[in-house]
Design a protein around this motif. Structure first.
Motif, PDB file in Angstrom:
ATOM      1  N   SER A  64       3.212  -0.741   3.108  1.00 44.59           N
ATOM      2  CA  SER A  64       2.647  -1.672   2.324  1.00 44.59           C
ATOM      3  C   SER A  64       1.537  -2.643   3.133  1.00 44.59           C
ATOM      4  O   SER A  64       0.587  -2.851   2.284  1.00 44.59           O
ATOM      5  CB  SER A  64       3.532  -2.575   1.868  1.00 44.59           C
ATOM      6  OG  SER A  64       4.524  -1.557   0.819  1.00 44.59           O
TER       7      SER A  64
ATOM      8  N   TYR B  66       0.199  -2.455   6.231  1.00 42.00           N
ATOM      9  CA  TYR B  66      -0.818  -1.836   7.067  1.00 42.00           C
ATOM     10  C   TYR B  66      -1.701  -0.792   6.324  1.00 42.00           C
ATOM     11  O   TYR B  66      -1.532   0.216   5.911  1.00 42.00           O
ATOM     12  CB  TYR B  66      -0.267  -1.060   8.378  1.00 42.00           C
ATOM     13  CG  TYR B  66      -1.334  -0.185   9.177  1.00 42.00           C
ATOM     14  CD1 TYR B  66      -2.211  -0.809   9.842  1.00 42.00           C
ATOM     15  CD2 TYR B  66      -1.250   1.136   9.288  1.00 42.00           C
ATOM     16  CE1 TYR B  66      -3.238  -0.435  10.731  1.00 42.00           C
ATOM     17  CE2 TYR B  66      -2.212   1.781  10.209  1.00 42.00           C
ATOM     18  CZ  TYR B  66      -3.056   1.018  10.776  1.00 42.00           C
ATOM     19  OH  TYR B  66      -4.059   1.413  11.613  1.00 42.00           O
ATOM     20  N   LYS B  67      -2.927  -1.625   5.910  1.00 40.74           N
ATOM     21  CA  LYS B  67      -3.804  -0.683   4.986  1.00 40.74           C
ATOM     22  C   LYS B  67      -5.188  -0.698   5.452  1.00 40.74           C
ATOM     23  O   LYS B  67      -6.228  -1.515   5.483  1.00 40.74           O
ATOM     24  CB  LYS B  67      -3.931  -1.542   3.698  1.00 40.74           C
ATOM     25  CG  LYS B  67      -2.666  -1.804   2.949  1.00 40.74           C
ATOM     26  CD  LYS B  67      -1.953  -0.540   2.748  1.00 40.74           C
ATOM     27  CE  LYS B  67      -2.551   0.280   1.474  1.00 40.74           C
ATOM     28  NZ  LYS B  67      -1.544   1.569   1.366  1.00 40.74           N
TER      29      LYS B  67
ATOM     30  N   THR C  96      -8.888   0.314   7.160  1.00 42.82           N
ATOM     31  CA  THR C  96     -10.358   0.754   6.835  1.00 42.82           C
ATOM     32  C   THR C  96     -11.003   1.300   8.057  1.00 42.82           C
ATOM     33  O   THR C  96     -10.524   1.091   9.039  1.00 42.82           O
ATOM     34  CB  THR C  96     -11.065  -0.465   6.130  1.00 42.82           C
ATOM     35  OG1 THR C  96     -11.074  -1.271   7.025  1.00 42.82           O
ATOM     36  CG2 THR C  96     -10.304  -1.088   5.009  1.00 42.82           C
TER      37      THR C  96
ATOM     38  N   TYR D  50      -8.879  -1.597  11.617  1.00 42.84           N
ATOM     39  CA  TYR D  50      -7.520  -0.553  11.436  1.00 42.84           C
ATOM     40  C   TYR D  50      -6.782  -0.656  12.625  1.00 42.84           C
ATOM     41  O   TYR D  50      -5.803  -0.074  12.798  1.00 42.84           O
ATOM     42  CB  TYR D  50      -8.217   0.818  11.693  1.00 42.84           C
ATOM     43  CG  TYR D  50      -8.964   1.123  13.028  1.00 42.84           C
ATOM     44  CD1 TYR D  50     -10.403   0.827  12.603  1.00 42.84           C
ATOM     45  CD2 TYR D  50      -8.657   1.632  14.095  1.00 42.84           C
ATOM     46  CE1 TYR D  50     -11.372   0.975  13.847  1.00 42.84           C
ATOM     47  CE2 TYR D  50      -9.453   1.847  15.113  1.00 42.84           C
ATOM     48  CZ  TYR D  50     -10.924   1.527  14.932  1.00 42.84           C
ATOM     49  OH  TYR D  50     -11.477   1.436  16.169  1.00 42.84           O
TER      50      TYR D  50
ATOM     51  N   GLN E  62       1.980   5.562  12.445  1.00 42.83           N
ATOM     52  CA  GLN E  62       1.265   5.208  11.356  1.00 42.83           C
ATOM     53  C   GLN E  62      -0.105   5.124  11.530  1.00 42.83           C
ATOM     54  O   GLN E  62      -0.746   5.573  10.638  1.00 42.83           O
ATOM     55  CB  GLN E  62       1.574   3.407  10.955  1.00 42.83           C
ATOM     56  CG  GLN E  62       3.081   3.628  10.582  1.00 42.83           C
ATOM     57  CD  GLN E  62       3.127   3.576   8.890  1.00 42.83           C
ATOM     58  OE1 GLN E  62       2.099   3.708   8.175  1.00 42.83           O
ATOM     59  NE2 GLN E  62       4.427   3.863   8.473  1.00 42.83           N
TER      60      GLN E  62
ATOM     61  N   HIS F 281      -2.549   7.707   9.220  1.00 43.12           N
ATOM     62  CA  HIS F 281      -3.888   7.114   8.501  1.00 43.12           C
ATOM     63  C   HIS F 281      -5.129   7.923   9.220  1.00 43.12           C
ATOM     64  O   HIS F 281      -6.427   7.525   8.731  1.00 43.12           O
ATOM     65  CB  HIS F 281      -4.118   5.520   8.542  1.00 43.12           C
ATOM     66  CG  HIS F 281      -2.959   5.063   7.559  1.00 43.12           C
ATOM     67  ND1 HIS F 281      -3.395   4.836   6.322  1.00 43.12           N
ATOM     68  CD2 HIS F 281      -1.902   4.461   7.762  1.00 43.12           C
ATOM     69  CE1 HIS F 281      -2.318   4.226   5.801  1.00 43.12           C
ATOM     70  NE2 HIS F 281      -1.577   3.834   6.725  1.00 43.12           N
TER      71      HIS F 281
ATOM     72  N   ALA G   4      -6.218  -5.073  11.944  1.00 49.66           N
ATOM     73  CA  ALA G   4      -5.534  -4.994  10.446  1.00 49.66           C
ATOM     74  C   ALA G   4      -4.214  -5.614  10.640  1.00 49.66           C
ATOM     75  O   ALA G   4      -3.851  -6.197   9.643  1.00 49.66           O
ATOM     76  CB  ALA G   4      -5.414  -3.471  10.247  1.00 49.66           C
TER      77      ALA G   4
ATOM     78  N   ASP H 162      -0.949  -4.742  -6.686  1.00 46.75           N
ATOM     79  CA  ASP H 162      -1.654  -4.048  -5.982  1.00 46.75           C
ATOM     80  C   ASP H 162      -1.290  -3.482  -4.801  1.00 46.75           C
ATOM     81  O   ASP H 162      -1.724  -2.551  -3.892  1.00 46.75           O
ATOM     82  CB  ASP H 162      -2.946  -4.882  -5.569  1.00 46.75           C
ATOM     83  CG  ASP H 162      -2.630  -5.993  -4.682  1.00 46.75           C
ATOM     84  OD1 ASP H 162      -1.514  -6.793  -5.147  1.00 46.75           O
ATOM     85  OD2 ASP H 162      -3.395  -6.329  -3.822  1.00 46.75           O
ATOM     86  N   LEU H 163       0.038  -3.926  -4.364  1.00 42.61           N
ATOM     87  CA  LEU H 163       0.738  -3.492  -3.089  1.00 42.61           C
ATOM     88  C   LEU H 163       1.273  -2.000  -3.468  1.00 42.61           C
ATOM     89  O   LEU H 163       2.380  -2.071  -3.919  1.00 42.61           O
ATOM     90  CB  LEU H 163       1.692  -4.419  -2.553  1.00 42.61           C
ATOM     91  CG  LEU H 163       1.169  -5.489  -1.551  1.00 42.61           C
ATOM     92  CD1 LEU H 163       2.374  -6.257  -1.142  1.00 42.61           C
ATOM     93  CD2 LEU H 163       0.617  -4.884  -0.143  1.00 42.61           C
ATOM     94  N   VAL H 164       0.768  -1.045  -2.702  1.00 49.21           N
ATOM     95  CA  VAL H 164       1.576   0.285  -2.894  1.00 49.21           C
ATOM     96  C   VAL H 164       2.857   0.340  -1.833  1.00 49.21           C
ATOM     97  O   VAL H 164       2.630  -0.380  -0.815  1.00 49.21           O
ATOM     98  CB  VAL H 164       0.706   1.513  -2.252  1.00 49.21           C
ATOM     99  CG1 VAL H 164       1.195   2.751  -2.397  1.00 49.21           C
ATOM    100  CG2 VAL H 164      -0.793   1.122  -3.135  1.00 49.21           C
ATOM    101  N   ARG H 165       3.699   0.819  -2.270  1.00 50.79           N
ATOM    102  CA  ARG H 165       4.973   1.048  -1.543  1.00 50.79           C
ATOM    103  C   ARG H 165       5.396   2.329  -1.635  1.00 50.79           C
ATOM    104  O   ARG H 165       5.400   3.102  -2.603  1.00 50.79           O
ATOM    105  CB  ARG H 165       5.843  -0.376  -1.945  1.00 50.79           C
ATOM    106  CG  ARG H 165       6.674  -0.071  -3.191  1.00 50.79           C
ATOM    107  CD  ARG H 165       7.266  -1.294  -3.684  1.00 50.79           C
ATOM    108  NE  ARG H 165       6.621  -2.258  -4.155  1.00 50.79           N
ATOM    109  CZ  ARG H 165       6.607  -3.596  -4.341  1.00 50.79           C
ATOM    110  NH1 ARG H 165       7.732  -4.042  -4.117  1.00 50.79           N
ATOM    111  NH2 ARG H 165       5.861  -4.470  -4.919  1.00 50.79           N
TER     112      ARG H 165
END
Ligand SMILES: Cc1ncc(COP(=O)(O)O)c(C=O)c1O
Length: 431
Positions: A120, A122-123, A125, A129, A148, A152, A189, A272-275
């Motif tokens: 959730s 560590y997003k 780009t 990153y 992780q 990505h 990040a 908006d937080l993907v989990r």
């Protein structure tokens, strides 16, 4: 060279006075000390596996009995109904990590929770990153973060940064941490650090780390494996985005016991937080509607995956009930006294040795209960000699003995005796 007997007498006398004034002294009787061949075991490994609360068996047996008696009805009708069992941990965990009840949850195990949080928070780009950790971090955290990055599509050799202490030193300074964060300001990040370092025992400045990382636009997560139940991380005030911990060390909840997680309330209602979701994270009001769409429970509970692990949670409850009774403030006060006393005892004993030293910070505000004693040689032999004497500490390669007096069950007399055994073990292994 041995230490004079007077020194041990002085340590023992000081210990007797401190024990007499210790408001937590009787909590020792709530724990089961391991059975060894020694008359009196000295246990200093609560930073690895905390002792079993004497009530743990009763708490676990209660759930076994309810399971036998009620079978599936135990979910609603057990004395502590299983569907809501995890709610009981909110108050104690909030006290222990310094969060609000909604910000904490008992679930899974530490590394599993770390991956859930990274999923959730560590997003990365293409521009931002990198992940900053401290050097020689516990391997599981490093593996989790490196994997992780790979997950990505990034190369960990490039994306995983480590801030190290200066050559020949062990303490990582505030300046080194701040400078590492600021020099990667545009590409960072996440800062992911163990609040207390497993090897050196250093407690990092969580507040400074969080402020500095947030100022450059990075997220912040802490591993509290060696912090929960030891120091007071004050996570809500500090403003960390997330934290994870295990419960088998200072939290005395048994091998492989249930872990925990903190998610700051600023993220509690974010849609908006993907989990990586599971049904136990779905809003309790609609969980059993068996709908297709996931509606997260607000707060840390929304990261749960599976229904609660009742048997390990029963042992967790036995321990956290003791924490509630003792209170984290009193535990922390005793920790400071006990560790300061251990510091004095050890430094007295090794005063004439240049080959043995404590590598944990001397400043009490930069450490918890653990002291790491480094040996230039014979360290393993000293560890073995201590073990033969019934002194349970641990050995960490390449050359450190870690000892951690736990405020809930160690006495000042334990620490004074440790000094005597250490002195004798040093003499025994000198040649
Ligand atoms: C600092 C630290 N992080 C992570 C772990 C791994 O914990 P777990 O096996 O519960 O995932 C440990 C275990 O001792 C640890 O000390």
């Amino acid at each position: 060279m041995s230490t004079p007997p007077d020194l041990h007498v002085a340590h023992a006398e000081r210990a007797a006075a401190l024990d007499a004034a210790d408001p937590l002294a009787t909590f020792r009787d709530r724990f089961i000390f391991p059975d060894t061949s020694s008359d009196r075991v000295l246990y200093f490994t609560g930073n690895s596996l905390g002792l079993q609360p004497s009530t743990a068996a009763t708490y676990v047996q209660r759930e076994l009995d309810d399971w036998a008696r009620l079978a599936v009805d135990g979910h609603l009708s057990a004395r502590n109904p299983w569907w809501s069992y995890h709610h009981q941990f909110k108050e104690p965990l909030a006290m222990i990590v310094g969060g609000k009840p909604q910000e904490v949850v008992a679930m899974n195990t530490l590394t599993v929770n770390l991956h859930l949080m990274l999923a959730s928070f560590y997003k990365p780009t293409q521009e931002r990153y990198k992940v900053l950790m401290v050097g020689h971090e516990f391997p599981s955290d490093r593996y989790a973060v490196a994997s992780q990055l790979q997950w990505h599509g990034f190369d960990p050799h490039e994306g995983l940064l480590e801030v190290e202490s200066a050559p020949g030193t062990f303490e990582i300074t505030d300046e080194q941490i701040v400078s590492a964060i600021e020099s990667h300001a545009d590409s960072l990040a996440l800062v992911m650090i163990s609040a207390v370092h497993y090897y050196t025992g250093q407690l990092f400045p969580l507040d400074l780390i969080t402020r500095t990382a947030h100022a450059v636009g990075a997220m912040v997560g802490f591993d509290l494996a060696h912090a929960a139940g030891n120091v007071q991380p004050d996570l809500h005030e500090v403003g960390a985005d997330f934290a994870v911990w295990c419960s088998y060390k200072y939290l005395n909840s048994g091998p492989g016991g249930v872990g925990g997680a903190f998610v700051h309330e600023r993220h509690a209602h974010r849609t908006d937080l993907v989990r990586l979701a599971g049904w136990w994270g779905n809003d309790e009001a609609t969980r059993f509607h068996m709908d297709h769409d996931f509606v997260p429970t607000p707060g840390a509970d929304g990261w749960q995956l599976s229904n609660a692990q009742i048997l390990p949670m029963a042992a967790h409850k036995a321990s956290l009930d003791i924490f509630m009774e003792a209170g984290m403030d009193r535990i922390a006060r005793k920790r400071d006294q006990l560790t300061a006393f251990a510091w004095d005892v050890i430094t007295d004993v090794v005063a004439d040795r240049t080959d043995v030293r404590i590598i944990t910070p001397a400043d009490p505000s930069r450490r918890g209960a653990q002291l790491s004693i480094q040996f230039d040689h014979h360290g393993r032999a000293v560890f073995d000699a201590l073990t033969r004497r019934g002194v349970i500490v641990d050995w960490r390669v390449p050359n450190v003995i870690r000892m951690a007096p736990a405020p809930l069950y160690n006495s000042f007399a334990d620490v004074a005796e440790f000094g005597k055994h250490l002195a004798e073990s040093l003499v025994e292994t000198a040649s």
